[in-house]
Scaffold this active site. Structure first.
Site, PDB file in Angstrom:
ATOM      1  N   HIS A   8       9.469  -4.459 -36.309  1.00 18.37           N
ATOM      2  CA  HIS A   8       9.335  -4.311 -34.856  1.00 18.37           C
ATOM      3  C   HIS A   8       9.659  -2.867 -34.484  1.00 18.37           C
ATOM      4  O   HIS A   8      10.801  -2.523 -34.211  1.00 18.37           O
ATOM      5  CB  HIS A   8      10.279  -5.299 -34.153  1.00 18.37           C
ATOM      6  CG  HIS A   8      10.147  -5.345 -32.660  1.00 18.37           C
ATOM      7  ND1 HIS A   8      10.564  -6.432 -31.907  1.00 18.37           N
ATOM      8  CD2 HIS A   8       9.659  -4.455 -31.769  1.00 18.37           C
ATOM      9  CE1 HIS A   8      10.338  -6.195 -30.629  1.00 18.37           C
ATOM     10  NE2 HIS A   8       9.794  -4.987 -30.514  1.00 18.37           N
ATOM     11  N   HIS A  52       7.587   0.207 -32.229  1.00 20.70           N
ATOM     12  CA  HIS A  52       6.420   0.699 -31.473  1.00 20.70           C
ATOM     13  C   HIS A  52       6.292   2.172 -31.836  1.00 20.70           C
ATOM     14  O   HIS A  52       7.206   2.958 -31.555  1.00 20.70           O
ATOM     15  CB  HIS A  52       6.638   0.562 -29.971  1.00 20.70           C
ATOM     16  CG  HIS A  52       6.880  -0.855 -29.549  1.00 20.70           C
ATOM     17  ND1 HIS A  52       5.878  -1.654 -29.064  1.00 20.70           N
ATOM     18  CD2 HIS A  52       7.993  -1.616 -29.569  1.00 20.70           C
ATOM     19  CE1 HIS A  52       6.378  -2.860 -28.788  1.00 20.70           C
ATOM     20  NE2 HIS A  52       7.666  -2.861 -29.093  1.00 20.70           N
ATOM     21  N   HIS A 110       5.754 -10.452 -28.192  1.00 22.54           N
ATOM     22  CA  HIS A 110       7.069 -10.312 -27.558  1.00 22.54           C
ATOM     23  C   HIS A 110       7.274 -11.526 -26.656  1.00 22.54           C
ATOM     24  O   HIS A 110       6.388 -11.862 -25.853  1.00 22.54           O
ATOM     25  CB  HIS A 110       7.115  -9.053 -26.689  1.00 22.54           C
ATOM     26  CG  HIS A 110       7.278  -7.770 -27.448  1.00 22.54           C
ATOM     27  ND1 HIS A 110       6.444  -7.392 -28.462  1.00 22.54           N
ATOM     28  CD2 HIS A 110       8.191  -6.763 -27.311  1.00 22.54           C
ATOM     29  CE1 HIS A 110       6.837  -6.212 -28.931  1.00 22.54           C
ATOM     30  NE2 HIS A 110       7.894  -5.805 -28.256  1.00 22.54           N
ATOM     31  N   GLU A 163      12.512 -11.667 -24.414  1.00 29.26           N
ATOM     32  CA  GLU A 163      13.302 -10.420 -24.380  1.00 29.26           C
ATOM     33  C   GLU A 163      14.075 -10.449 -23.054  1.00 29.26           C
ATOM     34  O   GLU A 163      15.301 -10.558 -23.034  1.00 29.26           O
ATOM     35  CB  GLU A 163      12.381  -9.197 -24.474  1.00 29.26           C
ATOM     36  CG  GLU A 163      13.115  -7.857 -24.386  1.00 29.26           C
ATOM     37  CD  GLU A 163      12.149  -6.651 -24.409  1.00 29.26           C
ATOM     38  OE1 GLU A 163      10.934  -6.848 -24.260  1.00 29.26           O
ATOM     39  OE2 GLU A 163      12.653  -5.503 -24.572  1.00 29.26           O
ATOM     40  N   ASP A 217      12.727  -1.128 -32.518  1.00 32.74           N
ATOM     41  CA  ASP A 217      11.929  -1.206 -31.277  1.00 32.74           C
ATOM     42  C   ASP A 217      11.356   0.171 -30.900  1.00 32.74           C
ATOM     43  O   ASP A 217      10.213   0.468 -31.219  1.00 32.74           O
ATOM     44  CB  ASP A 217      12.760  -1.799 -30.132  1.00 32.74           C
ATOM     45  CG  ASP A 217      11.922  -2.492 -29.064  1.00 32.74           C
ATOM     46  OD1 ASP A 217      10.710  -2.665 -29.275  1.00 32.74           O
ATOM     47  OD2 ASP A 217      12.489  -2.883 -28.023  1.00 32.74           O
ATOM     48  N   ASP A 218      12.143   0.996 -30.224  1.00 24.61           N
ATOM     49  CA  ASP A 218      11.704   2.333 -29.765  1.00 24.61           C
ATOM     50  C   ASP A 218      12.831   3.324 -30.068  1.00 24.61           C
ATOM     51  O   ASP A 218      13.562   3.754 -29.166  1.00 24.61           O
ATOM     52  CB  ASP A 218      11.426   2.288 -28.256  1.00 24.61           C
ATOM     53  CG  ASP A 218      10.350   1.273 -27.910  1.00 24.61           C
ATOM     54  OD1 ASP A 218       9.171   1.569 -28.159  1.00 24.61           O
ATOM     55  OD2 ASP A 218      10.698   0.180 -27.425  1.00 24.61           O
TER      56      ASP A 218
END
Ligand code: ADE
Ligand code: ZN
Length: 346
Positions: free
Chosen positions: A25, A27, A205, A208, A286-287
């Site tokens: 996961h 991005h 997703h 969340e 994630d980011d």
């Protein structure tokens, strides 16, 4: 059943960093560091509403998912040419290899780029070339997952799928991301059914910020194989049982959840409860450029905050390989490498 040997508490952080793992996961647009945003803005003559790298970093104070997404989409506006996508992905893969990531499954958001006139081939070919080079130069394997933006229409998702059709051999699956609340998975039922017919893997997703009902519909309507985040499942006992029984993986992102105020503090994160309830939870970044750390930082900070043990560490790394879309022999090879590593370490 692999028996995890005892590891001294003071060496646990070292084990977390050194053990082989998969990242499922991430991005890729969320791996754009402010320095690279500024370098690409200059290279492509794109104006930025921030005077410096420091001023941009200062803006990274989020109150919820939407407050982050507004800045994240603005950052992606510097990406124009195939080489830009290549440079971004190659930088992430080099950083991931330093964290002993043996395999990564990388999300990308084509609609963010096609809406600005960038061709989808430019995006996919740049990312794919970076994956190929990282495999030969760094020994890290990686694949791409095309995400549909859920704040846009299903018609726009279909149009994106059509554009991607000649390049489907370069992606392993599709996902669903962006603003969750008000955009339930069932909005994308038809396009996910089509992707399933095409033989693509499916993830979304869900849970969340959104309710457990969104996790149920991702599973039962979209028929996804993994849930991204999924931490809200904790509020629904029947759902927890379903996730545990069917070994549906959750790709959990602790620092993201902290920075987007899903949990008030990492101390309150429910990763340990998810694992102890028998769910196939994994740790991911994630980011990472926006949330203060790559995958090892996610591991070390959540372990420090929630008192998990070497058994949890092994389980999380094992789950990451089990939950990946790798062929069975490569999964077995990576799990054997993990077990050998833990034995040698203890
Ligand atoms: N796009 C990038 N990061 C995301 C996240 N955490 N949730 C939804 N969409 C995203
Ligand atoms: Zn995400």
């Amino acid at each position: 059943m692999f028996k995890v040997p005892p590891v001294f508490a003071r060496r646990l952080q070292e084990l977390l960093r050194a053990m082989p793992k998969a990242e499922l996961h991430i991005h890729i647009e969320g791996s754009l560091e402010p320095e690279l945003i500024f370098a690409l803005a200059q290279r492509n003559d794109v104006p930025l509403p921030y005077a410096s790298v420091e001023a941009l970093r200062q803006a990274y104070a989020f109150t919820n998912l939407q407050s982050f997404l507004d800045i994240y989409y603005a950052g992606a506006s510097v990406l124009l040419h195939e080489q830009d996508f290549y440079d971004m992905a190659r930088a992430y893969l080099a950083r991931a290899a330093m964290d002993n990531v043996a395999h990564a499954e990388i999300f990308f958001d084509p609609q963010t780029h096609t809406a600005r006139g960038v061709a989808i081939e430019t995006v996919i070919n740049g990312l794919h070339r970076a994956c190929e080079d990282a495999r030969s130069e760094l020994g890290i394997s990686s694949t791409l997952i095309l995400c549909f933006l859920r704040h846009l229409s299903e018609a726009s998702a279909f149009e994106t799928l059509e554009q991607a059709q000649p390049l489907l051999d370069k992606i392993v699956g599709v996902g669903l991301d962006s603003s969750e609340l008000g955009h339930p998975p069932e909005k994308f039922a038809h396009v996910f059914a089509r992707c399933r017919e095409l033989g693509l893997h499916l993830v979304a997703h869900a849970g969340e910020e959104g309710p457990p009902a969104y996790i149920w519909s991702a599973l039962d309507v979209l028929k996804v194989e993994r849930i991204d985040h999924g931490v809200q499942a904790m509020h629904d006992a029947a759902l927890m049982q379903r996730l545990a029984q069917d070994r549906i993986p959750l790709t959990v992102c602790p620092l993201s959840n902290q920075k987007l105020c899903v949990f008030p503090d990492l101390k309150n994160h429910n990763l340990r409860q998810l694992l102890d309830a028998g769910l196939c939870a994994t740790v991911n970044s994630d980011d990472p450029a926006y949330f203060g750390g790559y995958i090892n930082e996610n591991f070390t900070q959540v372990f420090a905050a929630t008192d998990m043990t070497a058994r949890h560490a092994y389980q999380l790394a094992f789950n990451s390989f089990e939950a990946s879309f790798l062929p069975a022999p490569r999964k077995a090879e990576l799990i054997a490498r993990l077990q050998a590593h833990i034995h040698a370490f203890a």
